[in-house]
Write an enzyme that holds these catalytic residues in place. Structure first.
Site, PDB file in Angstrom:
ATOM      1  N   SER B  39       0.837  -1.192   0.000  1.00 38.66           N
ATOM      2  CA  SER B  39       0.000   0.000   0.000  1.00 38.66           C
ATOM      3  C   SER B  39       0.874   1.246   0.000  1.00 38.66           C
ATOM      4  O   SER B  39       2.063   1.170  -0.330  1.00 38.66           O
ATOM      5  CB  SER B  39      -0.959  -0.006   1.187  1.00 38.66           C
ATOM      6  OG  SER B  39      -1.946   0.999   1.012  1.00 38.66           O
ATOM      7  N   ASN B  40       0.297   2.360   0.340  1.00 35.71           N
ATOM      8  CA  ASN B  40       1.051   3.614   0.351  1.00 35.71           C
ATOM      9  C   ASN B  40       0.478   4.531   1.420  1.00 35.71           C
ATOM     10  O   ASN B  40      -0.526   4.209   2.063  1.00 35.71           O
ATOM     11  CB  ASN B  40       1.006   4.275  -1.026  1.00 35.71           C
ATOM     12  CG  ASN B  40      -0.406   4.635  -1.417  1.00 35.71           C
ATOM     13  OD1 ASN B  40      -1.027   5.509  -0.828  1.00 35.71           O
ATOM     14  ND2 ASN B  40      -0.935   3.932  -2.415  1.00 35.71           N
ATOM     15  N   ARG B  41       1.142   5.658   1.637  1.00 35.08           N
ATOM     16  CA  ARG B  41       0.865   6.494   2.798  1.00 35.08           C
ATOM     17  C   ARG B  41      -0.330   7.427   2.653  1.00 35.08           C
ATOM     18  O   ARG B  41      -0.544   8.289   3.506  1.00 35.08           O
ATOM     19  CB  ARG B  41       2.120   7.286   3.168  1.00 35.08           C
ATOM     20  CG  ARG B  41       3.257   6.377   3.575  1.00 35.08           C
ATOM     21  CD  ARG B  41       4.519   7.111   3.992  1.00 35.08           C
ATOM     22  NE  ARG B  41       5.595   6.145   4.164  1.00 35.08           N
ATOM     23  CZ  ARG B  41       5.754   5.388   5.251  1.00 35.08           C
ATOM     24  NH1 ARG B  41       4.923   5.500   6.258  1.00 35.08           N
ATOM     25  NH2 ARG B  41       6.745   4.522   5.311  1.00 35.08           N
ATOM     26  N   SER B  42      -1.103   7.289   1.599  1.00 30.56           N
ATOM     27  CA  SER B  42      -2.267   8.162   1.444  1.00 30.56           C
ATOM     28  C   SER B  42      -3.251   7.955   2.590  1.00 30.56           C
ATOM     29  O   SER B  42      -3.626   6.830   2.915  1.00 30.56           O
ATOM     30  CB  SER B  42      -2.980   7.855   0.125  1.00 30.56           C
ATOM     31  OG  SER B  42      -4.214   8.547   0.081  1.00 30.56           O
ATOM     32  N   ALA B 106      -4.303   7.595  -4.237  1.00 27.11           N
ATOM     33  CA  ALA B 106      -2.944   7.142  -4.540  1.00 27.11           C
ATOM     34  C   ALA B 106      -3.073   5.693  -5.010  1.00 27.11           C
ATOM     35  O   ALA B 106      -3.239   4.780  -4.206  1.00 27.11           O
ATOM     36  CB  ALA B 106      -2.063   7.250  -3.311  1.00 27.11           C
TER      37      ALA B 106
END
Lengths: 235, 235
Positions: B39-42, B106
């Site tokens: 995943s990502n930090r959004s 994101a």
């Protein structure tokens, strides 16, 4: 079950008074680059429920938490970490002072071998991500455990739960292993409930019914109290 | 700035009445196995603020959201998705009916090529994870966009922001690109504030100061209104 647990709460309000309990919670994040990471579906709810239960029962509680969207129970010492390596360091540093350690966090077994310093741009074709092993916190704790310390682990399994649980209990020198099949409805990550099996060092296995994670947390402390009163350690 | 925005709110309560706005938000999750994902930090905060602002200004709002810990604004049609592929399908299906689409999510560029059906057990040595490209939602939208549709993209950059932003605006046939350098304090993921640069099709670039994401959301709709009144499309 509900009545029993409420009675348990009322009749033993401070049965862990004077004891230090460390709980780990949440799912670690392993950075790929400044933006992307590998994580897992742990919500932190089980660990936070355990920390709250320990507080209610009079313990001094340290909560080492990977990112979650939960508020820590008022009264815990919160240590926020992100990666497995950070969790390893936070737990190892505090372990010698603890009476009871419960590893409810979902710690990444692997991390990207190289963490890119800039956001990786899209390119043609597929991309290979090389992963290397993280330190095995539970194994290290089991190695260092003293006879008066109680170590409890969790196992989230999707197959061969009993085999994996027995192996983990002994390989990591745990006093108790709480295992759940995360593919079962009501036992998955993020849920407010859990369905677990408890594995003991003496070979016993106990299946608990579906229950609220807060109630399960107290049940686990009931078991820990019992184990400690009969001498659970390293036997 | 605060006064200006409050005035803007008060003086234009329904300037998007009759328009359909679709906003994407959050960071997609790309499963590795039943437990682990990339995943990502959004945080989803920017997208949720945009959805709320569009509602306040009278639009009919669809929010296609990857997982976040936020509550959707009351009144939106929420479409919950997890992966980039699911977001692609949800957005493409609804695109023809929209007047304005803002892609604040994101979206993972890559996903694991093989998703393990069982939790991957630890093994000796390193592990190679092969990643393949996800569909490029913004590019597809830019291709299918009609002259009366407005398409707004976001770019989170850690280097060469202007160069990457100009490229993305044109490569994806956007009407407006909102770019932020996520390495700057106050502009990062998870923050309640943002520091962005707006890139227009005519080559203009406008730097906005640090501002609350809710305020920035209204500022973006001010710009969209302006673009639509002067004919922003495909020119």
């Amino acid at each position: 079950i509900i009545l029993e647990s409420i009675e348990g709460l009322l009749s033993s309000p401070a049965d862990f008074k004077g004891l230090k309990v460390l709980v780990t919670a949440g799912g670690t994040r392993e950075p790929i680059d400044p933006v992307r990471y590998i994580s897992n579906r742990s919500s932190g709810k089980m660990g936070y429920a355990l920390a709250a239960a320990a507080l209610q029962r009079g313990a001094k509680v340290t909560l080492v938490s990977a990112p979650t969207s939960l508020s820590p129970p008022a009264g815990v010492e919160l240590v926020s970490v992100e990666t497995a390596q950070q969790m390893y360091e936070a737990v190892m540093e505090r372990f010698p002072a603890q009476d009871i350690v419960i590893k409810a966090a979902a710690v990444a077994d692997y991390r990207p071998k190289i963490v890119a310093s800039h956001k990786i741009k899209k390119q043609e074709g597929t991309l290979l991500l090389e992963l290397e092993k993280n330190p095995d916190i539970l194994y290290e704790l089991g190695q260092r455990k003293k006879s008066d310390q109680t170590l409890v682990g969790f196992a989230a399994e999707t197959e061969e739960l009993e085999k994996n649980a027995h192996y983990k209990l002994h390989a990591k020198n745990l006093d108790l292993l709480v295992a759940n099949d995360v593919t079962r409805p009501g036992a998955g990550f993020g849920s407010d409930t859990n369905i677990v099996k408890l594995f003991y060092r003496d070979g016993r296995m106990q299946s608990l019914p579906l229950m609220d994670k807060k109630m399960l947390a107290h049940r686990i402390f009931d078991v820990i109290r019992e184990l400690r009163s009969t001498g659970n350690s390293n036997s």
